[in-house]
Design a protein around this motif. Structure first.
Motif, mmCIF file in Angstrom:
data_model
loop_
_atom_site.group_PDB
_atom_site.id
_atom_site.type_symbol
_atom_site.label_atom_id
_atom_site.label_comp_id
_atom_site.label_asym_id
_atom_site.label_seq_id
_atom_site.Cartn_x
_atom_site.Cartn_y
_atom_site.Cartn_z
ATOM 1 N N UNK A 162 0.849 -1.191 0.000
ATOM 2 C CA UNK A 162 0.000 0.000 0.000
ATOM 3 C C UNK A 162 0.882 1.238 0.000
ATOM 4 N N UNK A 163 0.512 2.217 -0.822
ATOM 5 C CA UNK A 163 1.283 3.449 -0.943
ATOM 6 C C UNK A 163 0.351 4.654 -0.937
ATOM 7 N N UNK A 164 0.689 5.631 -0.124
ATOM 8 C CA UNK A 164 -0.004 6.911 -0.110
ATOM 9 C C UNK A 164 0.661 7.773 -1.178
ATOM 10 N N UNK A 165 -0.130 8.475 -1.995
ATOM 11 C CA UNK A 165 0.419 9.253 -3.116
ATOM 12 C C UNK A 165 0.488 10.727 -2.756
ATOM 13 N N UNK A 166 1.687 11.288 -2.855
ATOM 14 C CA UNK A 166 1.883 12.727 -2.687
ATOM 15 C C UNK A 166 2.744 13.214 -3.848
ATOM 16 N N UNK A 167 2.710 14.525 -4.090
ATOM 17 C CA UNK A 167 3.557 15.148 -5.103
ATOM 18 C C UNK A 167 4.575 16.007 -4.377
ATOM 19 N N UNK A 168 5.784 16.050 -4.907
ATOM 20 C CA UNK A 168 6.833 16.829 -4.281
ATOM 21 C C UNK A 168 7.498 17.723 -5.326
ATOM 22 N N UNK A 169 7.637 18.997 -4.996
ATOM 23 C CA UNK A 169 8.343 19.956 -5.847
ATOM 24 C C UNK A 169 9.516 20.529 -5.062
ATOM 25 N N UNK A 170 10.514 20.972 -5.799
ATOM 26 C CA UNK A 170 11.690 21.572 -5.159
ATOM 27 C C UNK A 170 12.031 22.863 -5.876
ATOM 28 N N UNK A 171 12.418 23.855 -5.099
ATOM 29 C CA UNK A 171 13.038 25.033 -5.691
ATOM 30 C C UNK A 171 14.432 25.136 -5.098
ATOM 31 N N UNK A 172 15.127 26.194 -5.349
ATOM 32 C CA UNK A 172 16.523 26.289 -4.894
ATOM 33 C C UNK A 172 16.647 26.314 -3.371
#
Length: 187
Positions: A162-172
């Motif tokens: 089972x996996x929970x889905x999240x989105x990840x973004x990065x800036x500097x």
């Protein structure tokens, strides 16, 4: 008896007219939508195939340090399944993911990671850029219309579970995440 028949006939007539009025309004709205789409050439849907080397393990420390962006994302469907919570996937078979994402500054995210958070955490490197006019319309900002994504992957390196889905973004400076509220079960 005649009065009952007359009242019943009037009642049925009123229901019929009321129903026709709603259908005319719906048909008019549908006609406007159809006319608008007829004047705008439909862009073919683009689904990017994600290579297995773009799926990597990610450390829990990276996720722990990320800051929440709010409700600026959606995992709309996996393989056409629009379930609100949990989606079951067959291990090692190609799956198509569709959704949209805005970054912390409320712009289309560009490159981001779809993170599968489970016993082990995996990140899939993908990008927005698919036209989603509904996103621009919802936020009343047409510049957000390319916040969508469609990609396909067999998830061969992801273990069953089972996996929970999240989105990840990065800036500097920082790492941000948006919780989709969905869970995938890989079987």
């Amino acid at each position: 008896m005649t009065a009952k028949v007359l009242l019943t006939s009037i009642f049925i007539g009123m229901l019929t007219l009321a129903g026709c009025g709603n259908n005319d309004q719906q048909n008019a709205a549908g006609a406007k939508s159809t006319a608008a789409s007829a004047n705008t050439p439909a862009a073919p849907e683009v689904t990017t195939v994600v290579a297995e080397d773009k799926i990597q393990l990610i450390g829990a420390d990276v996720l722990a340090a990320a800051q929440r962006t709010g409700d600026t994302c959606s995992l709309d469907s996996v393989d056409g399944n629009y379930s609100r919570n949990q989606v079951k996937l067959a291990e090692g078979k190609p799956h198509v993911f569709r959704g949209w994402l805005l970054d912390e500054a409320k712009h289309p995210a560009g490159q981001f990671s779809l993170v599968l958070k489970g016993a082990q955490d995996f990140e899939i490197l993908v990008s927005t850029g698919v036209v989603r006019t509904d996103v621009g319309e919802f936020f009343k900002d047409p510049t957000l219309g390319d916040a969508g994504f469609n990609f396909s992957s067999a998830l061969a390196s992801v273990k069953a579970g089972d996996y929970h889905v999240i989105y990840m973004t990065k800036n500097s400076e920082k790492t941000y995440f948006c919780d989709t509220g969905k869970t995938l079960t890989i079987e």
